[in-house]
Enzyme design. Structure first.
Site, PDB file in Angstrom:
ATOM      1  N   GLY A  45     -47.849   8.565 -63.660  1.00 50.41           N
ATOM      2  CA  GLY A  45     -48.958   9.404 -64.104  1.00 50.41           C
ATOM      3  C   GLY A  45     -48.580  10.387 -65.186  1.00 50.41           C
ATOM      4  CE  LYS A  46     -45.169   7.904 -69.375  1.00 47.13           C
ATOM      5  NZ  LYS A  46     -45.634   6.753 -68.553  1.00 47.13           N
ATOM      6  NE  ARG A  47     -52.231  12.668 -63.348  1.00 48.81           N
ATOM      7  CZ  ARG A  47     -52.657  11.528 -63.867  1.00 48.81           C
ATOM      8  NH1 ARG A  47     -52.077  11.058 -64.942  1.00 48.81           N
ATOM      9  NH2 ARG A  47     -53.664  10.868 -63.329  1.00 48.81           N
TER      10      ARG A  47
END
Length: 290
Positions: free
Chosen positions: A99-101
């Site tokens: 998600g590369k959050r």
């Protein structure tokens, strides 16, 4: 520690790879699409994912669903993401949510809770791991590290595989590139999460397409597990990814997505058999190189 669970599964399968489940509708075979009413793309994607998981779960230790491919379908796609995570875990696979959050502290806490909540009763995603963006610094990472201390893992973007990554990541600051500064932070963030195998549950994303940088980062982060994208369709080779491993044969897990999901388009046959054959070929290629 969560990283020990991943290492256990890698050792059991003898396979340091992860399959990315990035199911663009064009990847789904026609015979799967034909089972569903026109416009019911999300359930076709779910069936495709489950078929891939069934074909791979005994030979591949982990899957990595990319959140964007599900979010593009709105709430129905998000439901499929959650069901894909649960199904993969029911088959014994380690799940890395891609998600590369990140955001400011309170929002980072919400992301960490959404993806890395350990209870199976509350409707969260229940992934074992999550990719995160370090750009906001320590206060944005701290909520994710807290989840690592509670049984999850994360992979921090350090040197990514895309062609323009160097526009920011290679900039020189205080006589060294930004990605080396991030590597030093990853070491600091992971100090409290070292598992019994000697690796931290705060991992790093290090692209296969930059092998020289990967070799340097391996020196800087000896106790950090690397998630290595860029093998196969993006041009990374087994020789390239070998630089991300330690001398113990551990330290990295290599991702492939399209080359496995779409193997049937190249090799013919049903998609499950083709995916399995490509996963075995990839495993042998990488194991021989390391």
């Amino acid at each position: 520690m969560s990283i020990d669970l991943l290492i256990k599964k890698i050792k059991e399968t003898g396979n340091p790879t992860v399959v990315g489940l990035d199911p663009h509708i064009s990847y789904v075979p026609e015979d799967v699409l034909a089972k569903f009413a026109e416009g019911d793309q999300t359930n076709a994607i779910l069936e495709f994912n489950k078929g891939l998981i069934d074909a791979l779960c005994d030979i591949v230790p982990a899957v990595k669903p990319q959140a964007a491919y599900y979010e593009m379908h709105g709430w129905r796609g998000v439901r499929v993401l959650a069901e894909t995570v649960d199904y993969a875990k029911s088959k014994g696979m380690y799940v890395i949510a891609d998600g590369k959050r990140n955001d400011i502290g309170s929002t980072a806490e919400a992301y960490a809770e959404a993806y890395l909540k350990t209870s199976v009763l509350d409707g969260h995603f229940h992934a074992d791991s999550l990719t995160v963006n370090p750009y906001l610094g320590t206060d944005g990472i701290a909520p994710f590290v807290a989840k690592c201390e509670d049984g999850a893992s994360i992979f921090v973007l350090v040197k990514t595989s895309n062609p323009s990554s160097g526009e920011l990541q290679d900039l020189i600051c205080a006589e060294k590139p930004i990605y080396e500064h991030v590597a030093n932070l990853v070491n600091t963030w992971g100090k409290t999460t070292i598992g019994k195998n000697g690796y931290s549950s705060v991992g790093a994303v290090v692209g296969a397409t930059y092998p020289e940088q990967a070799e340097r980062l391996r020196e800087l982060m000896p106790r950090t597990y690397f998630l290595v994208p860029g093998y196969g369709a993006q041009g990374g080779t087994a020789k390239d990814v070998a630089k991300s491993f330690n001398s113990d044969g551990l330290g990295a897990i290599v991702n492939a997505s399209r080359s496995i999901m779409c193997a049937y388009k190249k090799d013919g046959g049903d998609y499950q058999s083709a995916a399995r054959a490509e996963a075995i070929r990839m495993k042998n290629d990488i194991v021989n190189a390391i």
